[in-house]
Design a protein around this motif. Structure first.
Motif, PDB file in Angstrom:
ATOM      1  N   HIS A 231       0.841  -1.197   0.000  1.00  0.00           N
ATOM      2  CA  HIS A 231       0.000   0.000   0.000  1.00  0.00           C
ATOM      3  C   HIS A 231       0.878   1.250   0.000  1.00  0.00           C
ATOM      4  CE1 HIS A 231      -3.141   2.861   1.053  1.00  0.00           C
ATOM      5  NE2 HIS A 231      -4.037   1.906   0.834  1.00  0.00           N
ATOM      6  N   ASP A 233       0.325   4.208   1.050  1.00  0.00           N
ATOM      7  CA  ASP A 233       0.157   5.116   2.177  1.00  0.00           C
ATOM      8  C   ASP A 233       0.579   4.508   3.509  1.00  0.00           C
ATOM      9  OD1 ASP A 233      -0.934   7.092   0.526  1.00  0.00           O
ATOM     10  OD2 ASP A 233      -2.926   6.177   0.636  1.00  0.00           O
ATOM     11  N   LYS A 266      -6.621  13.135   7.051  1.00  0.00           N
ATOM     12  CA  LYS A 266      -7.264  12.732   5.798  1.00  0.00           C
ATOM     13  C   LYS A 266      -6.730  11.391   5.329  1.00  0.00           C
ATOM     14  CE  LYS A 266      -8.175  14.359   1.080  1.00  0.00           C
ATOM     15  NZ  LYS A 266      -7.949  15.467   0.099  1.00  0.00           N
ATOM     16  N   LEU A 267      -5.410  11.216   5.423  1.00  0.00           N
ATOM     17  CA  LEU A 267      -4.792   9.954   5.021  1.00  0.00           C
ATOM     18  C   LEU A 267      -5.230   8.815   5.942  1.00  0.00           C
ATOM     19  CD1 LEU A 267      -2.724   8.476   3.215  1.00  0.00           C
ATOM     20  CD2 LEU A 267      -0.985   9.056   4.908  1.00  0.00           C
ATOM     21  N   HIS A 268      -5.308   9.089   7.231  1.00  0.00           N
ATOM     22  CA  HIS A 268      -5.740   8.071   8.186  1.00  0.00           C
ATOM     23  C   HIS A 268      -7.175   7.636   7.914  1.00  0.00           C
ATOM     24  CE1 HIS A 268      -2.542   8.687  11.574  1.00  0.00           C
ATOM     25  NE2 HIS A 268      -2.019   8.641  10.365  1.00  0.00           N
ATOM     26  N   ARG A 269      -8.051   8.612   7.618  1.00  0.00           N
ATOM     27  CA  ARG A 269      -9.446   8.259   7.320  1.00  0.00           C
ATOM     28  C   ARG A 269      -9.538   7.407   6.050  1.00  0.00           C
ATOM     29  NH1 ARG A 269     -10.382  13.670   9.048  1.00  0.00           N
ATOM     30  NH2 ARG A 269     -10.378  14.402   6.893  1.00  0.00           N
ATOM     31  N   LYS A 270      -8.686   7.714   5.083  1.00  0.00           N
ATOM     32  CA  LYS A 270      -8.664   6.944   3.840  1.00  0.00           C
ATOM     33  C   LYS A 270      -8.266   5.493   4.111  1.00  0.00           C
ATOM     34  CE  LYS A 270      -6.225   6.616  -0.594  1.00  0.00           C
ATOM     35  NZ  LYS A 270      -5.127   7.193  -1.421  1.00  0.00           N
ATOM     36  N   ILE A 271      -7.237   5.300   4.899  1.00  0.00           N
ATOM     37  CA  ILE A 271      -6.777   3.945   5.225  1.00  0.00           C
ATOM     38  C   ILE A 271      -7.829   3.212   6.040  1.00  0.00           C
ATOM     39  CG2 ILE A 271      -5.013   2.610   6.439  1.00  0.00           C
ATOM     40  CD1 ILE A 271      -3.022   4.827   5.809  1.00  0.00           C
ATOM     41  N   GLU A 272      -8.444   3.912   6.993  1.00  0.00           N
ATOM     42  CA  GLU A 272      -9.506   3.299   7.804  1.00  0.00           C
ATOM     43  C   GLU A 272     -10.652   2.819   6.918  1.00  0.00           C
ATOM     44  OE1 GLU A 272     -10.695   6.139  10.685  1.00  0.00           O
ATOM     45  OE2 GLU A 272      -8.837   6.018  11.831  1.00  0.00           O
ATOM     46  N   ALA A 273     -11.026   3.637   5.944  1.00  0.00           N
ATOM     47  CA  ALA A 273     -12.115   3.258   5.031  1.00  0.00           C
ATOM     48  C   ALA A 273     -11.755   2.005   4.248  1.00  0.00           C
ATOM     49  CB  ALA A 273     -12.413   4.414   4.077  1.00  0.00           C
ATOM     50  N   GLU A 274     -10.494   1.900   3.835  1.00  0.00           N
ATOM     51  CA  GLU A 274     -10.073   0.721   3.083  1.00  0.00           C
ATOM     52  C   GLU A 274     -10.042  -0.522   3.965  1.00  0.00           C
ATOM     53  OE1 GLU A 274      -6.511   1.377   0.862  1.00  0.00           O
ATOM     54  OE2 GLU A 274      -7.122   3.358   0.195  1.00  0.00           O
ATOM     55  N   LYS A 277     -13.590  -1.603   4.449  1.00  0.00           N
ATOM     56  CA  LYS A 277     -14.075  -2.213   3.212  1.00  0.00           C
ATOM     57  C   LYS A 277     -13.629  -3.667   3.123  1.00  0.00           C
ATOM     58  CE  LYS A 277     -13.861  -1.761  -1.841  1.00  0.00           C
ATOM     59  NZ  LYS A 277     -13.298  -0.970  -2.964  1.00  0.00           N
TER      60      LYS A 277
END
Length: 290
Positions: A231, A233, A266-274, A277
């Protein structure tokens, strides 16, 4: 900052007692005219003064230093254990003052005693070498910013959160809630990993699964690890840590920890969403198999 906050709330009872006792001794020496002629009584008073006066001076210096330190760092987060180090050093000095006071109270000249006991002192130093080096190491740790109470560290075969730093040990609480005492010398003789040094980049996510799906958690862990190994990020070589946080009647709550490339929310929220998922896909897959 725990030690600092406790210091602000602490009322100096011992300091007040030392002041009162010093005044009592002073008025006793002034008012009781023949007390100087009583050798044993005068030795005891002199011995008490030998402890109280230096101890009071050190306490005042300690108060000034801590007050200045707190004022200087009041508006920012501070790493390290400066206040704890000052408190421990004060305790050591008080022990030294007390020992000298006992000698004086017993009619022994401390300087003469130390001179005549040089060989014995050397033997004691050799005997207690490990403790002395541990104590010095502990003071060094306290006055450095490399390690703080509350940090999560890994040293030797031990891993846990720093609960306290004494003059002999680093007190750790591991994941099993056990207390582990790590000698201070290990800080200088073995590699130590401070996992909290990357606290801003550390991402923690909690989720829960039904008991039926939790039985296949190893498959989910492997899947998540394979996703984040490449990944962009996530820090390369980062080992995703999945732990059981709570076991309920019909569910299991897990915690996932990994280190992102930056501390961006913002990056942390993106990783959390993935992550979420992937967990949902895993649950859907499990339900389909059932």
């Amino acid at each position: 900052m725990t030690s600092t906050q406790n210091d602000k709330k602490f009322f100096p009872y011992y300091f007040v007692i030392k002041i009162v006792l010093s005044l009592v001794l002073f008025f006793t020496a002034v008012k009781v005219e023949d007390i100087v002629n009583k050798k044993w009584a005068w030795q005891i008073i002199t011995g008490l003064w030998a402890f109280l006066i230096p101890s009071i001076i050190v306490s005042i210096i300690r108060f000034i230093i801590i007050a200045f330190y707190n004022a200087r760092h009041a508006k920012k987060t501070v790493r390290g254990n400066f206040v704890l180090g000052i408190n421990r050093l004060t305790a050591v000095l008080n022990v030294v003052f007390f020992t000298i006071a006992v000698m004086i109270g017993a009619g022994i000249n401390p300087l003469t005693f130390l001179t005549s006991m040089t060989i014995v002192a050397m033997a004691i130093a050799v005997t207690f070498r490990d403790y002395i080096t541990n104590m010095l190491s502990g003071l060094f740790i306290m006055f450095s910013d490399q390690l703080s109470i509350g940090d999560k560290i890994k040293v030797g075969g031990n891993k846990g959160m720093v609960e306290d730093i004494t003059l002999s040990n680093i007190v750790l609480k591991n994941e099993e809630e056990d207390i582990v005492l790590v000698p201070n010398n290990i800080f200088f003789t073995q590699p130590l990993v401070n996992l909290s040094a990357l606290r801003s980049k550390l991402l923690t996510l909690k989720f829960e699964l039904p008991l039926s799906e939790a039985a296949h958690i190893e498959a989910l862990e492997k899947k998540l690890q394979s996703v984040f190994n490449t990944h962009p990020d996530v820090e390369p070589g980062n080992e995703l840590q999945l732990r059981v946080q709570e076991l309920g009647k019909d569910f299991v709550r897990f915690t996932i920890e990994l280190i992102a490339r930056s501390s961006s929310d913002k990056l942390h929220r993106k990783i959390e969403a993935e992550i979420l998922k992937q967990i949902l896909l895993f649950k859907d897959h499990s339900d389909t198999e059932v």
